[in-house]
Design an enzyme around this catalytic site. Structure first.
Site, PDB file in Angstrom:
ATOM      1  N   SER A  33     -93.434  46.875  60.299  1.00 17.70           N
ATOM      2  CA  SER A  33     -93.636  47.884  59.249  1.00 17.70           C
ATOM      3  C   SER A  33     -95.089  48.339  59.148  1.00 17.70           C
ATOM      4  O   SER A  33     -95.980  47.525  58.930  1.00 17.70           O
ATOM      5  CB  SER A  33     -93.247  47.310  57.883  1.00 17.70           C
ATOM      6  OG  SER A  33     -92.006  46.693  57.928  1.00 17.70           O
ATOM      7  N   HIS A  64     -86.523  57.613  59.420  1.00 20.85           N
ATOM      8  CA  HIS A  64     -87.627  56.982  60.130  1.00 20.85           C
ATOM      9  C   HIS A  64     -87.127  56.194  61.315  1.00 20.85           C
ATOM     10  O   HIS A  64     -86.933  54.988  61.252  1.00 20.85           O
ATOM     11  CB  HIS A  64     -88.395  56.081  59.170  1.00 20.85           C
ATOM     12  CG  HIS A  64     -89.861  56.158  59.376  1.00 20.85           C
ATOM     13  ND1 HIS A  64     -90.606  57.210  58.943  1.00 20.85           N
ATOM     14  CD2 HIS A  64     -90.716  55.330  59.999  1.00 20.85           C
ATOM     15  CE1 HIS A  64     -91.866  57.026  59.272  1.00 20.85           C
ATOM     16  NE2 HIS A  64     -91.971  55.889  59.923  1.00 20.85           N
ATOM     17  N   HIS A  86     -83.453  45.132  61.590  1.00 16.53           N
ATOM     18  CA  HIS A  86     -83.470  43.957  60.705  1.00 16.53           C
ATOM     19  C   HIS A  86     -82.050  43.558  60.347  1.00 16.53           C
ATOM     20  O   HIS A  86     -81.158  44.401  60.272  1.00 16.53           O
ATOM     21  CB  HIS A  86     -84.227  44.276  59.413  1.00 16.53           C
ATOM     22  CG  HIS A  86     -85.658  44.644  59.607  1.00 16.53           C
ATOM     23  ND1 HIS A  86     -86.062  45.934  59.860  1.00 16.53           N
ATOM     24  CD2 HIS A  86     -86.780  43.894  59.599  1.00 16.53           C
ATOM     25  CE1 HIS A  86     -87.380  45.957  59.987  1.00 16.53           C
ATOM     26  NE2 HIS A  86     -87.842  44.734  59.841  1.00 16.53           N
ATOM     27  N   TYR A  88     -81.066  42.787  57.437  1.00 19.77           N
ATOM     28  CA  TYR A  88     -80.666  43.371  56.144  1.00 19.77           C
ATOM     29  C   TYR A  88     -80.106  44.778  56.286  1.00 19.77           C
ATOM     30  O   TYR A  88     -79.499  45.308  55.371  1.00 19.77           O
ATOM     31  CB  TYR A  88     -81.823  43.323  55.130  1.00 19.77           C
ATOM     32  CG  TYR A  88     -83.080  44.054  55.524  1.00 19.77           C
ATOM     33  CD1 TYR A  88     -83.143  45.442  55.528  1.00 19.77           C
ATOM     34  CD2 TYR A  88     -84.229  43.351  55.886  1.00 19.77           C
ATOM     35  CE1 TYR A  88     -84.298  46.109  55.882  1.00 19.77           C
ATOM     36  CE2 TYR A  88     -85.385  44.003  56.237  1.00 19.77           C
ATOM     37  CZ  TYR A  88     -85.409  45.378  56.237  1.00 19.77           C
ATOM     38  OH  TYR A  88     -86.559  46.034  56.598  1.00 19.77           O
ATOM     39  N   GLU A  89     -80.338  45.388  57.447  1.00 16.02           N
ATOM     40  CA  GLU A  89     -79.753  46.708  57.673  1.00 16.02           C
ATOM     41  C   GLU A  89     -78.279  46.602  58.057  1.00 16.02           C
ATOM     42  O   GLU A  89     -77.596  47.610  58.194  1.00 16.02           O
ATOM     43  CB  GLU A  89     -80.523  47.433  58.782  1.00 16.02           C
ATOM     44  CG  GLU A  89     -81.946  47.777  58.372  1.00 16.02           C
ATOM     45  CD  GLU A  89     -82.825  48.154  59.549  1.00 16.02           C
ATOM     46  OE1 GLU A  89     -83.216  49.308  59.640  1.00 16.02           O
ATOM     47  OE2 GLU A  89     -83.090  47.261  60.388  1.00 16.02           O
ATOM     48  N   ALA A 116     -95.123  42.389  58.907  1.00 19.84           N
ATOM     49  CA  ALA A 116     -95.741  42.338  57.590  1.00 19.84           C
ATOM     50  C   ALA A 116     -95.139  41.138  56.878  1.00 19.84           C
ATOM     51  O   ALA A 116     -93.954  40.858  57.036  1.00 19.84           O
ATOM     52  CB  ALA A 116     -95.438  43.619  56.827  1.00 19.84           C
ATOM     53  N   MET A 214     -89.049  39.130  56.831  1.00 21.43           N
ATOM     54  CA  MET A 214     -87.613  39.353  57.076  1.00 21.43           C
ATOM     55  C   MET A 214     -87.335  39.710  58.534  1.00 21.43           C
ATOM     56  O   MET A 214     -86.365  40.399  58.823  1.00 21.43           O
ATOM     57  CB  MET A 214     -87.113  40.484  56.162  1.00 21.43           C
ATOM     58  CG  MET A 214     -87.386  40.242  54.688  1.00 21.43           C
ATOM     59  SD  MET A 214     -86.949  41.679  53.710  1.00 21.43           S
ATOM     60  CE  MET A 214     -87.706  41.260  52.120  1.00 21.43           C
ATOM     61  N   SER A 215     -88.180  39.228  59.425  1.00 27.93           N
ATOM     62  CA  SER A 215     -88.001  39.654  60.819  1.00 27.93           C
ATOM     63  C   SER A 215     -88.522  38.610  61.790  1.00 27.93           C
ATOM     64  O   SER A 215     -88.727  37.453  61.431  1.00 27.93           O
ATOM     65  CB  SER A 215     -88.754  40.972  61.046  1.00 27.93           C
ATOM     66  OG  SER A 215     -90.152  40.750  60.991  1.00 27.93           O
ATOM     67  N   ASN A 238     -99.049  41.228  50.909  1.00 33.54           N
ATOM     68  CA  ASN A 238     -98.926  40.960  49.461  1.00 33.54           C
ATOM     69  C   ASN A 238     -98.837  39.463  49.258  1.00 33.54           C
ATOM     70  O   ASN A 238     -98.568  38.721  50.188  1.00 33.54           O
ATOM     71  CB  ASN A 238     -97.656  41.632  48.914  1.00 33.54           C
ATOM     72  CG  ASN A 238     -96.415  41.155  49.655  1.00 33.54           C
ATOM     73  OD1 ASN A 238     -96.102  41.644  50.750  1.00 33.54           O
ATOM     74  ND2 ASN A 238     -95.730  40.181  49.092  1.00 33.54           N
ATOM     75  N   HIS A 247     -91.436  47.996  48.667  1.00 32.06           N
ATOM     76  CA  HIS A 247     -91.655  48.353  50.062  1.00 32.06           C
ATOM     77  C   HIS A 247     -92.849  49.291  50.264  1.00 32.06           C
ATOM     78  O   HIS A 247     -93.577  49.176  51.239  1.00 32.06           O
ATOM     79  CB  HIS A 247     -90.368  48.976  50.602  1.00 32.06           C
ATOM     80  CG  HIS A 247     -90.364  49.144  52.085  1.00 32.06           C
ATOM     81  ND1 HIS A 247     -90.620  48.096  52.958  1.00 32.06           N
ATOM     82  CD2 HIS A 247     -90.141  50.231  52.863  1.00 32.06           C
ATOM     83  CE1 HIS A 247     -90.545  48.549  54.206  1.00 32.06           C
ATOM     84  NE2 HIS A 247     -90.262  49.829  54.177  1.00 32.06           N
TER      85      HIS A 247
HETATM   86  N1  HPA Z   1     -91.375  38.820  51.288  1.00 33.69           N
HETATM   87  C1  HPA Z   1     -90.575  39.047  52.337  1.00 33.69           C
HETATM   88  N2  HPA Z   1     -90.886  39.902  53.290  1.00 33.69           N
HETATM   89  C2  HPA Z   1     -92.061  40.557  53.194  1.00 33.69           C
HETATM   90  C3  HPA Z   1     -92.922  40.372  52.124  1.00 33.69           C
HETATM   91  C4  HPA Z   1     -92.556  39.450  51.109  1.00 33.69           C
HETATM   92  O1  HPA Z   1     -93.264  39.220  50.115  1.00 33.69           O
HETATM   93  N3  HPA Z   1     -93.997  41.177  52.332  1.00 33.69           N
HETATM   94  C5  HPA Z   1     -93.780  41.821  53.502  1.00 33.69           C
HETATM   95  N4  HPA Z   1     -92.600  41.452  54.040  1.00 33.69           N
END
Ligand code: HPA
Length: 272
Positions: A33, A64, A86, A88-89, A116, A214-215, A238, A247
């Site tokens: 991402s 995208h 992913h 989750y998709e 990320a 998540m990847s 974050n 997101h």
């Molecule tokens: N949690 C899960 N996946 C993420 C996060 C998070 O805080 N930040 C970026 N991808």
């Protein structure tokens, strides 16, 4: 009897081969991402949307769209994925790892993955890059489930050194030269797409996670199964469970941190 899944991998590899005849890729780079700028300086031989790869993302996916870039990156012949699929998709995990397996068949010996991630360990701040030293697969699935694809690798691949010592050392060396403070830690992969609750973050910390995302883990497992050498870099976007704006916040932070990650990746690739 040929496994239909192996046939799908061969078809995907043949499609990639046809995009740039004679191009023999050495390295697969997966860009997470907001991290697409890493390949800005790539000398392209071919560029294709994900939908061009048979068996991969359904062509109906709008908006995208991810892309495959084939070309020279930091002096190496590389396949770069801008984006990834992913869990989750709703994609089956086998589809998520299809490009990794196809790249392995085409001769790629190295997987460099980026993502990320949310910081879990105290002191991990947004914008910091983290070298993944190990992972926790908390996705609930494994890409190697089902009959083993013997043409790719063994039934029970060892994951003790999933992240290659050679590449870990190389990443540390490059970071030191660039004056980049490269954190290190364990990446926990969760299915998402909801971000973690504070209780989940506490639980992940107890489990030994330094960052959560998540990847990446499906690709790493598939790559190790196929005998590839792996390194992964997270960009902490974050503090986990503290994503005020979801997101968008993650994407913006990834965009800000991307140049640092790009410089690290480029220097690593140069010296592979
Ligand atoms: N949690 C899960 N996946 C993420 C996060 C998070 O805080 N930040 C970026 N991808």
């Amino acid at each position: 009897m040929t496994d239909v899944r192996m046939t799908a991998v061969r078809e995907a590899a043949e499609a990639m081969r046809s995009w740039a005849p004679g191009f023999a890729p050495e390295t697969l780079v997966v860009l997470g991402s907001g991290l697409g700028s890493v390949v800005e300086r790539m000398r392209l031989s071919a560029e294709k949307p994900f939908a061009a790869l048979p068996g991969f993302a359904p062509p109906a996916v709008a908006g995208h769209e991810g892309r495959f870039l084939l070309g020279e990156l930091a002096g190496r012949r590389a396949i770069a994925m801008m984006g990834r699929l992913h869990l989750y998709e709703g994609h089956p995990v086998e589809q998520i790892v299809l490009p990794v397996r196809a790249a392995a068949l085409l001769g790629c010996r190295v997987l460099l993955a980026t993502n990320a991630a949310g910081g879990i360990r105290d002191g991990l701040r947004p914008g910091q890059p983290m070298l993944v030293t190990d992972h926790l697969n908390l996705l609930g699935v494994n890409p190697l489930s089902g009959p083993n694809l013997d043409d790719l690798g063994v039934r029970f691949p060892v994951m003790a050194e999933a992240y290659s010592r050679r590449l870990l050392d190389l990443a540390r060396e490059v970071a030191a030269e660039q004056g980049v403070e490269l954190e290190e830690g364990v990446y926990a992969a969760v299915a998402g797409p909801s971000y973690e609750t504070p209780a989940e973050v506490r639980a992940l910390r107890l489990l030994g996670a330094d960052a959560v995302g998540m990847s990446t883990v499906p690709e790493v497992i598939a790559a190790r199964h196929a005998g590839m050498e792996v390194a992964a870099l997270s960009l902490v976007t974050n503090v986990a469970a503290d994503v005020a704006h979801g997101h968008e916040e993650v994407l913006a932070a990834a965009g800000t941190g991307a140049p640092v990650l790009a410089a690290l990746l480029t220097a690593i690739i140069e010296r592979l």
